[in-house]
Design an enzyme around this catalytic site. Sequence first.
Site, PDB file in Angstrom:
ATOM      1  N   GLY A  35     -96.696  21.563-101.769  1.00  0.00           N
ATOM      2  CA  GLY A  35     -97.691  21.411-100.714  1.00  0.00           C
ATOM      3  C   GLY A  35     -98.921  22.209-101.064  1.00  0.00           C
ATOM      4  O   GLY A  35     -99.072  22.686-102.193  1.00  0.00           O
ATOM      5  N   ARG A  39     -95.216  25.511-104.498  1.00  0.00           N
ATOM      6  CA  ARG A  39     -94.028  24.704-104.772  1.00  0.00           C
ATOM      7  C   ARG A  39     -92.761  25.416-104.308  1.00  0.00           C
ATOM      8  O   ARG A  39     -92.728  26.638-104.201  1.00  0.00           O
ATOM      9  CB  ARG A  39     -93.923  24.408-106.271  1.00  0.00           C
ATOM     10  CG  ARG A  39     -95.119  23.662-106.823  1.00  0.00           C
ATOM     11  CD  ARG A  39     -95.106  23.615-108.347  1.00  0.00           C
ATOM     12  NE  ARG A  39     -94.106  22.695-108.875  1.00  0.00           N
ATOM     13  CZ  ARG A  39     -94.293  21.383-109.004  1.00  0.00           C
ATOM     14  NH1 ARG A  39     -95.433  20.838-108.634  1.00  0.00           N
ATOM     15  NH2 ARG A  39     -93.349  20.617-109.507  1.00  0.00           N
ATOM     16  N   ASP A 158     -96.147  26.342 -84.735  1.00  0.00           N
ATOM     17  CA  ASP A 158     -96.053  25.104 -85.510  1.00  0.00           C
ATOM     18  C   ASP A 158     -94.621  24.566 -85.516  1.00  0.00           C
ATOM     19  O   ASP A 158     -94.097  24.176 -86.553  1.00  0.00           O
ATOM     20  CB  ASP A 158     -96.535  25.327 -86.945  1.00  0.00           C
ATOM     21  CG  ASP A 158     -96.805  24.013 -87.677  1.00  0.00           C
ATOM     22  OD1 ASP A 158     -97.041  22.992 -87.002  1.00  0.00           O
ATOM     23  OD2 ASP A 158     -96.770  24.005 -88.923  1.00  0.00           O
TER      24      ASP A 158
END
Length: 413
Positions: A35, A39, A158
């Site tokens: 992302g 990694r 989140d």
Amino acid sequence: MLKEHLDPRKPSGTGYTSKVRVRDKYHIVGFISSGTYGRVYKALGKNGQKGEFAIKKFKPDKEGEIIQYTGLSQSAIREMALCSELDHANVVQLEEIILEDKAIFMVFEYTEHDLLQIIHHHTQPHRHAIPAPMVRSILFQLLNGLLYLHTSWVLHRDLKPANILVTSSGAIRIGDLGLARLFYKPLNSLFSGDKVVVTIWYRAPELLMGSRHYTPAVDLWAVGCIFAELLSLRPIFKGEEAKMDSKKTVPFQRNQMMKIIEIMGLPTKDIWPGIVSMPEYSQLQSLAMSRAPGHFPRSSNLEGWYQSCLKNGGYATSSGAGTPGADGYDLLSRLLEYDPTKRITAQEALEHPYFKNGGPISANCFEGFEGKYPHRRVTQDDNDIRSGSLPGTKRSGLPDDSLMGRASKRLKE
């Protein structure tokens, strides 16, 4: 504070020597996902250290083809600081941090599943409901971990299925604390420095309305969205995100707000008095006037949505161990309360009849489940943890930070 391993044979104060490297302690099995942060790799312990691990490598800032070692992102620093301190069975915990050649590695216990993966499995090859006892166990463990975060003055900010991890023994771990933040006596409003938090489908209405002083209630709204998704196998409020403009101005998330209103009804000052002082209130009024009278329901249709969900999922509509029942709806409605001051807290949710009336809750959410969930995909492609390329995109179907799990380093509550 990050610490490199010192050689115990050399007196302190004489510098760093004989640093422990990642490959000295771990055998890299393969690559999992990537992302914007870097990694994630799967690894096995070496030299008598047993267990499977997920190693998260942060990539350095890059400008063109030249790597600039300008430090770590705010998100990475937050995650390392909080994971080093938190101690709870339902919250991700850090094994260790290794600094090697200007790269940072966070080592976590490997977890085999996450809720996104489990939900997806129940849609293939055809839709089949997640068993009601499993949903109940998942939700209880999730709320238990969230209560710990909130009593530790931490907002997660989140929560979503990809960040709720599940071990092979059915234990829930809240993962990815990259957006988490302390909220006691903040020097600035929580809005400052983080203009956008929470993935759009799980974003609380007060955030969509531009609130700058939000509370732990934002996490409870996300839990409500996750609860609904576990039952329906699809996001309950699946809107389209409006992107920031060139001036980095946060736009009003019109489409996402519409998705919420279609089920929850149009919020008014009668049910949410504080809404009139929200920065985006005029945008909400404009949205309401842009549609024909009666287009948006004036009252909530959540109960109708819930009953349809039970019917489509094959759950019994009465009460009992095989269905979330009326208690499940009551809890969901309290989690998806428009007014954050009226929204149920994690503590109150854990004491709700949904958990009290249905018999014992297993700490293993898979208990009694006869099926098997697929293992994570681990590839041998580009599995060199030291020299692997660091693309800014993530693997399809493998969300960022999807491997965070429990570890052994603890700070007593």
